[in-house]
Design an enzyme around this catalytic site. Structure first.
Site, PDB file in Angstrom:
ATOM      1  NE  ARG A 104       4.777   1.777 -10.422  1.00 60.97           N
ATOM      2  CZ  ARG A 104       6.036   1.796  -9.529  1.00 60.97           C
ATOM      3  NH1 ARG A 104       7.096   1.435 -10.089  1.00 60.97           N
ATOM      4  NH2 ARG A 104       5.744   2.082  -8.554  1.00 60.97           N
ATOM      5  CG  HIS A 131       4.159   6.411  -5.599  1.00 61.07           C
ATOM      6  ND1 HIS A 131       3.386   5.349  -5.579  1.00 61.07           N
ATOM      7  CD2 HIS A 131       5.389   5.996  -5.545  1.00 61.07           C
ATOM      8  CE1 HIS A 131       4.097   4.112  -5.576  1.00 61.07           C
ATOM      9  NE2 HIS A 131       5.565   4.765  -5.554  1.00 61.07           N
ATOM     10  CD  GLN A 134       7.573   5.431  -1.521  1.00 58.91           C
ATOM     11  OE1 GLN A 134       7.630   4.690  -2.507  1.00 58.91           O
ATOM     12  NE2 GLN A 134       8.277   5.615  -0.525  1.00 58.91           N
ATOM     13  CG  ASP A 225      11.448  10.266  -6.752  1.00 58.63           C
ATOM     14  OD1 ASP A 225      12.495   9.353  -6.872  1.00 58.63           O
ATOM     15  OD2 ASP A 225      10.756  10.600  -7.107  1.00 58.63           O
ATOM     16  CB  CYS A 265      10.201   6.925  -3.118  1.00 58.79           C
ATOM     17  SG  CYS A 265      10.897   7.732  -4.592  1.00 58.79           S
ATOM     18  NE  ARG A 293       5.338   1.685  -1.470  1.00 62.59           N
ATOM     19  CZ  ARG A 293       5.624   1.513  -2.711  1.00 62.59           C
ATOM     20  NH1 ARG A 293       6.682   1.998  -3.125  1.00 62.59           N
ATOM     21  NH2 ARG A 293       4.496   1.420  -3.432  1.00 62.59           N
TER      22      ARG A 293
HETATM   23  N1   CP Z   1       9.309   3.300  -4.525  1.00 63.54           N
HETATM   24  C1   CP Z   1       8.615   2.753  -5.764  1.00 63.54           C
HETATM   25  O1   CP Z   1       7.447   2.473  -6.034  1.00 63.54           O
HETATM   26  O2   CP Z   1       9.483   1.734  -6.130  1.00 63.54           O
HETATM   27  P1   CP Z   1       9.536   0.724  -7.204  1.00 63.54           P
HETATM   28  O3   CP Z   1       9.310   1.675  -8.617  1.00 63.54           O
HETATM   29  O4   CP Z   1      10.339  -0.258  -7.328  1.00 63.54           O
HETATM   30  O5   CP Z   1       7.989   0.253  -7.133  1.00 63.54           O
HETATM   31  N1  NVA Z   2       9.342   9.776  -9.335  1.00 61.39           N
HETATM   32  C1  NVA Z   2       9.960   8.593  -9.581  1.00 61.39           C
HETATM   33  C2  NVA Z   2       9.298   7.582  -8.404  1.00 61.39           C
HETATM   34  C3  NVA Z   2       9.594   5.946  -8.761  1.00 61.39           C
HETATM   35  C4  NVA Z   2       9.070   5.338  -7.516  1.00 61.39           C
HETATM   36  C5  NVA Z   2       9.137   7.801 -10.902  1.00 61.39           C
HETATM   37  O1  NVA Z   2       8.001   8.599 -11.218  1.00 61.39           O
HETATM   38  O2  NVA Z   2       9.793   7.316 -11.934  1.00 61.39           O
END
Ligand code: CP
Ligand code: NVA
Length: 307
Positions: A104, A131, A134, A225, A265, A293
């Site tokens: 990440r 992502h 997701q 989101d 998400c 997930r």
């Molecule tokens: N949806 C998602 O990726 O959640 P986290 O940021 O908690 O991993």
């Molecule tokens: N769009 C959000 C998703 C988190 C899972 C972010 O990037 O923070």
């Protein structure tokens, strides 16, 4: 042989995407029966997180344990990626010891650079651009709900962000209709749409409708989101104002089909992009989606690493 990296869904074919989802469904059915096949016995997953996470980290670590493998979390402050040691050096060394790396990153380009030097598969666990993990869980959740994708029409309400991008990509590949409703200044460019829909299949349609009430008509999946993604905190005040008309609330749910479900998400900012009423309603599938997930990524890990 070059490793298979999954930096976006463009890195798999339509048939491969369907295989990943099929393995995920099988593993989920096993899991519900109390069976946890050790298909990745002895394999090791390394997880690098430059941003916070609950779902992604836990679902990968728990999933890997179910499959008989092990995992380790490598936080940015511990490895000093790009500071203590260069991205290529970390990638070369780490990939000599583990079987797969989940990453990440703040910037998508960092994952791309990392993948270039890795001798094992690298999985994008969220970047500013996409992502993909997701979207795998989202499609698994939608298929479970409706049985197939034939009669599904998704409405994405809010920011055309990383989660939306992977959802559009998955929708294109699985022939699912999708409407994007974002305020001006927060919409995908034509070039981004062309990239996300390169593998579009029959049945896929993409519409962009600015008015959210108009957008959700005839839709049976409403998805939103946060308005302020991780890394955009300095834009919070402006974004809150720009997205104010894009809240998913009871009235918006009523404008959709009666069988509509709500997805997010997570994490959610309750009272901003979505109300408590919707989050906690019988139409909400947020917990199923989050737990998928784990099943979706188990499918991905087995598809990538078995044999
Ligand atoms: N949806 C998602 O990726 O959640 P986290 O940021 O908690 O991993
Ligand atoms: N769009 C959000 C998703 C988190 C899972 C972010 O990037 O923070």
């Amino acid at each position: 042989m070059k490793p298979r990296h999954i930096l976006s869904l463009a890195d798999v074919s339509v048939d491969e995407l369907k295989s990943i989802l099929r393995i995920a469904e099988e593993l989920k059915a096993d899991f519900k029966k109390g069976v946890r096949p050790k298909r990745l016995d002895g394999k090791v997953l390394g997880l690098i997180f430059e941003k916070m996470s609950l779902r992604t980290r836990v679902s990968f670590e728990a999933g890997m344990t179910h499959l008989g493998g092990g995992s380790m979390l490598l936080e940015e402050q511990h490895i000093g990626l790009g500071k203590r040691e260069s991205v290529p050096d970390v990638s070369r060394v780490l990939s000599s010891m583990v079987d797969c790396i989940v990453f990440r990153a703040k910037k998508h380009t960092t994952v791309e650079e990392f993948a270039k030097y890795s001798t094992v598969p690298v999985i994008n666990a969220l970047t500013d651009k996409s992502h993909p993990c997701q979207a795998l869980a989202d499609m698994l959740t939608i298929k479970e709900e409706f049985g197939s994708f034939d009669d599904v029409k998704i409405a994405w309400i809010g920011d055309s962000n990383n989660v939306a991008a992977s959802l559009v990509e998955a929708s294109a590949m699985l022939g699912v209709k999708i409407v994007i409703s974002s305020p001006e200044g927060y919409r995908f460019s034509d070039a981004e749409i062309a990239e996300m829909t390169a593998q579009a299949q029959p049945g896929f349609e993409l519409e962009q409708i600015a008015d959210p009430t108009e957008a959700v008509r005839g839709c049976n999946v409403l998805y939103t989101d946060v308005w302020v993604s991780m890394g955009q905190e300095s834009e919070e005040a402006k974004r809150k104002a720009d997205f104010a008309a894009y809240q998913v609330n009871g009235d918006l749910m009523k404008a959709a089909r009666p069988d509509a479900i709500f997805l997010h998400c997570l994490p959610a900012r309750r009272g901003l992009e979505v109300t408590d009423e919707v989050m906690d309603s019988p139409q909400s599938r947020i917990v199923e989606e989050a737990s998928n997930r784990m099943h979706a990524q188990k499918g991905l890990l087995v598809w990538l690493l078995e044999n």
